[in-house]
Design a protein around this motif. Structure first.
Motif, PDB file in Angstrom:
ATOM      1  N   ASN A  30       0.949  -1.167   0.023  1.00 25.01           N
ATOM      2  CA  ASN A  30      -0.190  -0.078  -0.094  1.00 25.01           C
ATOM      3  C   ASN A  30       1.061   1.135   0.092  1.00 25.01           C
ATOM      4  OD1 ASN A  30      -1.411  -2.290   2.183  1.00 25.01           O
ATOM      5  ND2 ASN A  30      -2.852  -1.358   0.582  1.00 25.01           N
ATOM      6  N   GLN A 154      -1.353  -1.022  10.881  1.00 31.82           N
ATOM      7  CA  GLN A 154      -2.736  -0.758  11.237  1.00 31.82           C
ATOM      8  C   GLN A 154      -3.017  -0.198  12.472  1.00 31.82           C
ATOM      9  OE1 GLN A 154      -3.016  -5.101  10.386  1.00 31.82           O
ATOM     10  NE2 GLN A 154      -4.846  -4.421   9.349  1.00 31.82           N
ATOM     11  N   HIS A 190      -5.148   8.392   7.500  1.00 31.95           N
ATOM     12  CA  HIS A 190      -6.500   7.820   6.897  1.00 31.95           C
ATOM     13  C   HIS A 190      -6.168   6.838   5.767  1.00 31.95           C
ATOM     14  CE1 HIS A 190     -10.287   8.068   4.977  1.00 31.95           C
ATOM     15  NE2 HIS A 190     -10.827   8.340   6.001  1.00 31.95           N
ATOM     16  N   ARG A 191      -7.033   5.881   5.664  1.00 29.49           N
ATOM     17  CA  ARG A 191      -6.747   5.013   4.529  1.00 29.49           C
ATOM     18  C   ARG A 191      -6.595   5.219   3.307  1.00 29.49           C
ATOM     19  NH1 ARG A 191     -11.860   3.734   2.867  1.00 29.49           N
ATOM     20  NH2 ARG A 191     -11.295   1.627   2.115  1.00 29.49           N
ATOM     21  N   PRO A 197      -6.106   1.867  -1.218  1.00 37.48           N
ATOM     22  CA  PRO A 197      -6.493   2.026   0.124  1.00 37.48           C
ATOM     23  C   PRO A 197      -6.635   0.809   0.876  1.00 37.48           C
ATOM     24  CG  PRO A 197      -8.117   3.019  -1.302  1.00 37.48           C
ATOM     25  CD  PRO A 197      -7.167   2.496  -2.104  1.00 37.48           C
ATOM     26  N   LYS A 199      -8.174  -1.809   4.121  1.00 37.73           N
ATOM     27  CA  LYS A 199      -9.594  -1.693   4.645  1.00 37.73           C
ATOM     28  C   LYS A 199      -9.719  -0.885   5.923  1.00 37.73           C
ATOM     29  CE  LYS A 199     -11.551  -6.022   2.501  1.00 37.73           C
ATOM     30  NZ  LYS A 199     -10.215  -6.811   2.262  1.00 37.73           N
ATOM     31  N   MET A 201      -7.868   1.992   9.133  1.00 35.97           N
ATOM     32  CA  MET A 201      -7.030   3.110   9.260  1.00 35.97           C
ATOM     33  C   MET A 201      -5.737   2.635   9.467  1.00 35.97           C
ATOM     34  SD  MET A 201      -9.234   5.685   8.481  1.00 35.97           S
ATOM     35  CE  MET A 201      -8.969   7.159   9.623  1.00 35.97           C
ATOM     36  N   SER A 202      -4.701   3.563   9.581  1.00 35.71           N
ATOM     37  CA  SER A 202      -3.240   3.171  10.004  1.00 35.71           C
ATOM     38  C   SER A 202      -2.744   4.409  10.981  1.00 35.71           C
ATOM     39  CB  SER A 202      -2.297   3.524   8.812  1.00 35.71           C
ATOM     40  OG  SER A 202      -2.770   2.125   7.882  1.00 35.71           O
TER      41      SER A 202
END
Ligand code: SAM
Length: 278
Positions: A30, A154, A190-191, A197, A199, A201-202
């Protein structure tokens, strides 16, 4: 150090198109493209001018650019060979301040490659992130070879790392991360910042080594917390039954065996580990 070469680089999206770097789910890819966000991550460890950074998974090199832009020398390990030509270009643009190891971060001897005093900074592949973190936290030598960890996880994993007792996120990871380090959540991401993106948030976590409590071994803490939180709904007298000396340690320390693991502080776990060993 001059950043002229770096600022002349094409946008990351062009690099990806040029080298055919379509994101692979299996490799936890990602990518981040937002230069401001990448610079913000690179600022978390403090000034990187002249410092060495060990990066896991540079991919097309977004975060690596920010680290090099901040003046760091970067040693990076990347499993996806498709990324190597793009990273070669980045090395040339930085005046030779990037060294890339083609391989698996779980197998590379990071301490030997990056050297003592390096900062670790990474937007981690989620499938190996926790294993890498526990490996770095479990260094036999303390303070460890690394000076700080700045890691994207995550958000749910980040919350487990910095959790306080009594919360549902508090468990093994919190104890292992906090018994001889300070761990804080630097900021959430934010994803939608990632391509593609994910699934969820990080969040970026920042961990700095602190003093190691005397007479305690990482392996003992690992064993105790695995047992205690493996059955977190059970009372300690049940969950710690299989750990030799643990129930006696509770008695010595005056910790009520009817309590559950999540009510014990990090200091309590450290005391249990020390008493078992004594
Ligand atoms: N640093 C880039 C960024 O921020 O845009 C990419 C981050 S992406 C979340 C994770 C990267 O780790 C990918 O480039 C992937 O190929 C790489 N990777 C996955 N597993 C790895 C492993 N075991 N060892 C080294 N790199 C790995």
């Amino acid at each position: 150090m001059s950043n002229e070469g770096l600022s002349a680089l094409p946008p990351l999206r062009e690099v990806i198109a040029k080298h055919g770097l379509s994101a692979s789910k299996a490799l936890g890819q990602n990518f981040l493209f937002d230069g401001q966000l990448l610079d913000r991550i690179a600022r978390v460890p403090g000034s990187l001018a002249g410092e060495t950074v060990f990066e896991v998974g540079p991919g097309p090199g977004g975060l690596t650019r920010a680290l090099l832009g901040a003046g760091a020398n970067v040693v990076a390990v990347e499993r996806d060979r498709r990324c190597l030509p793009a990273l070669d270009e980045l090395n040339a643009a930085s005046g030779g301040r990037l060294r890339v190891i083609s391989g698996d971060a779980l197998e590379v001897d990071a301490a030997a490659e990056a050297g003592a005093g390096a900062h670790i900074v990474a937007n981690l592949p989620y499938n190996v992130g926790t294993a890498l973190l526990v490996g770095w936290l479990g260094s036999e030598v303390w303070p460890p070879w690394w000076r700080s960890l700045t890691l994207m996880f995550q958000k749910e994993v980040a919350e487990r790392i910095v959790a306080a007792p009594g919360s549902s996120a508090y468990g093994r990871l919190a104890v292992l991360a906090q018994w001889r380090s300070t761990a804080r959540l630097a900021f959430t991401v934010h994803r939608s910042a990632f391509v593609p993106p994910p699934k969820v948030m990080s969040a970026v976590v920042h961990i700095v080594p602190a003093a190691q409590p005397e007479g305690v071994r990482f392996a003992d803490l690992e064993r105790i917390t695995a047992a205690a939180f493996g059955q977190r709904r059970k009372m300690l007298r049940q969950s710690l039954k299989g750990v030799a000396g643990a129930l006696d340690a509770l008695e010595t320390l005056g910790i009520d065996p009817q309590r559950r693991a999540e009510t014990l502080s990090v200091t309590d776990f450290v005391a249990i580990a020390r008493t078992i060993r004594a």
